[in-house]
Design a protein around this motif. Structure first.
Motif, short mmCIF file in Angstrom:
data_model
loop_
_atom_site.label_atom_id
_atom_site.label_comp_id
_atom_site.label_asym_id
_atom_site.label_seq_id
_atom_site.Cartn_x
_atom_site.Cartn_y
_atom_site.Cartn_z
N LEU A 170 41.26 51.33 41.69
CA LEU A 170 39.88 50.88 42.25
C LEU A 170 39.07 52.32 42.23
O LEU A 170 37.64 51.99 41.60
N PHE A 171 39.43 53.38 42.27
CA PHE A 171 38.72 54.61 42.06
C PHE A 171 38.76 55.03 40.57
O PHE A 171 37.97 55.79 40.00
N LEU A 172 39.71 54.75 39.73
CA LEU A 172 40.08 55.18 38.47
C LEU A 172 38.96 54.48 37.60
O LEU A 172 38.34 55.13 36.68
N ILE A 173 38.60 53.13 37.87
CA ILE A 173 37.76 52.44 37.18
C ILE A 173 36.14 53.29 36.91
O ILE A 173 35.70 53.59 35.91
N PRO A 174 35.44 53.29 38.30
CA PRO A 174 34.34 53.92 38.10
C PRO A 174 34.12 55.32 37.62
O PRO A 174 33.35 55.98 37.07
N ALA A 212 42.06 53.38 30.25
CA ALA A 212 42.68 54.09 31.11
C ALA A 212 43.22 53.40 32.27
O ALA A 212 44.50 53.66 32.62
N LEU A 213 42.71 52.08 32.55
CA LEU A 213 43.66 51.30 33.61
C LEU A 213 44.80 50.97 33.00
O LEU A 213 45.89 50.90 33.65
N VAL A 214 44.95 50.41 31.72
CA VAL A 214 46.28 49.96 31.33
C VAL A 214 47.12 51.01 31.06
O VAL A 214 48.22 50.65 31.25
N LEU A 215 46.58 52.03 30.58
CA LEU A 215 47.45 53.26 30.64
C LEU A 215 48.15 53.67 31.89
O LEU A 215 49.30 54.03 32.12
N TYR A 216 47.36 53.77 33.01
CA TYR A 216 47.79 54.14 34.50
C TYR A 216 48.96 53.03 34.61
O TYR A 216 49.97 53.25 35.08
N PHE A 217 48.78 51.77 34.51
CA PHE A 217 49.84 50.65 34.53
C PHE A 217 50.96 50.91 33.92
O PHE A 217 51.91 50.72 34.18
N LEU A 218 50.72 51.32 32.77
CA LEU A 218 52.08 51.72 31.62
C LEU A 218 52.70 52.79 32.27
O LEU A 218 54.14 52.87 32.14
N ILE A 219 52.11 53.73 32.72
CA ILE A 219 52.79 54.94 33.34
C ILE A 219 53.34 54.52 34.63
O ILE A 219 54.72 54.71 34.72
N LEU A 220 52.89 53.71 35.40
CA LEU A 220 53.46 53.16 36.74
C LEU A 220 54.84 52.47 36.14
O LEU A 220 56.07 52.54 36.89
N VAL A 246 56.24 52.93 53.07
CA VAL A 246 56.56 52.39 51.68
C VAL A 246 55.31 51.63 51.35
O VAL A 246 54.95 51.45 50.17
N GLY A 247 55.06 50.61 52.43
CA GLY A 247 53.83 49.73 51.98
C GLY A 247 52.69 50.38 51.59
O GLY A 247 51.77 49.94 50.80
N ARG A 248 52.26 51.33 52.36
CA ARG A 248 51.13 52.45 52.36
C ARG A 248 51.24 52.94 50.98
O ARG A 248 50.05 52.80 50.09
N TRP A 249 52.32 53.41 50.47
CA TRP A 249 52.35 54.04 48.88
C TRP A 249 52.17 53.17 47.93
O TRP A 249 51.41 53.32 46.95
N ALA A 250 52.67 51.94 48.13
CA ALA A 250 52.69 50.76 47.32
C ALA A 250 51.10 50.05 46.93
O ALA A 250 50.64 50.15 45.95
N ILE A 251 50.49 50.11 48.17
CA ILE A 251 48.96 49.78 48.13
C ILE A 251 48.15 50.77 47.64
O ILE A 251 47.47 50.48 46.52
N LEU A 252 48.56 52.06 47.88
CA LEU A 252 47.79 53.00 47.34
C LEU A 252 47.87 53.06 45.75
O LEU A 252 46.87 53.29 44.91
N LEU A 253 49.12 52.89 45.28
CA LEU A 253 49.48 52.93 43.81
C LEU A 253 48.89 51.94 43.13
O LEU A 253 48.54 51.82 42.04
N ALA A 254 49.05 50.75 43.72
CA ALA A 254 48.61 49.30 42.95
C ALA A 254 47.27 49.00 43.17
O ALA A 254 46.76 48.37 42.09
N PHE A 255 46.68 49.26 44.36
CA PHE A 255 45.24 49.00 44.54
C PHE A 255 44.34 50.03 44.44
O PHE A 255 43.30 50.09 43.99
N VAL A 256 44.49 50.92 45.38
CA VAL A 256 43.35 52.10 45.81
C VAL A 256 43.33 52.89 44.60
O VAL A 256 42.05 53.14 44.00
#
Length: 148
Positions: free
Chosen positions: A88-92, A116-124, A75-85
């Motif tokens: 981090l790859f979406l921006i570049p 795109a980052l704002v849309l990503y977090f809105l989708i989340l 659960v922690g790994r998925w949360a870190i993946l979705l919230a940070f990783v």
């Protein structure tokens, strides 16, 4: 991992509120230096109370009851993946799309990446009901034999 290698993280807490299908548990979050012998003389040591909402799955709890809140490591790994990783790859990636594919300038590409980052977090945010079931914490009464 609180002394045990069980593939999950456990924290002791106290039930602060009781609702029909969930409880609010108060967990004391300690900083890394809270166990230091010099913490009374240091201004950086801190403790914070965190309130966590956890589904009860039909089990009755009382306000003030000691409980264990447990989250699987996955659960922690998925949360870190979705919230940070992923962000981090979406921006570049979106910067590259803007500059190389769409042939936009730096400012327009940067704006595209931010949108795109704002849309990503809105989708989340829109997927919160699904994610809260998938990435759920569990609560159970604290037994005298539990030591964490």
């Amino acid at each position: 991992m609180n002394g045990k290698n069980t593939g999950s993280e456990r924290r002791e807490g106290i039930v602060a509120e009781v609702h029909p299908d969930e409880v609010v548990v108060r967990i004391q979050q300690l900083s890394a230096c809270s166990g230091c012998h010099a913490k009374d003389f240091c201004t950086t040591a801190d403790c914070k109370d965190r309130l966590i909402r956890v589904q009860t799955h039909g089990i009755h709890y009382e306000v003030g009851q000691a409980v264990i809140v447990e989250g699987k490591d996955s659960v922690g790994r998925w949360a870190i993946l979705l919230a940070f990783v992923l962000p981090l790859f979406l921006i570049p990636f979106m910067l590259g799309v803007g500059q190389e594919v769409l042939h936009w300038g730096e400012w327009a590409s940067a704006l595209l990446a931010l949108v795109a980052l704002v849309l990503y977090f809105l989708i989340l945010f829109a997927l919160t009901p699904i994610l809260s079931r998938t990435l759920a914490l569990e609560v159970r009464p604290l037994n005298p034999s539990d030591t964490y």
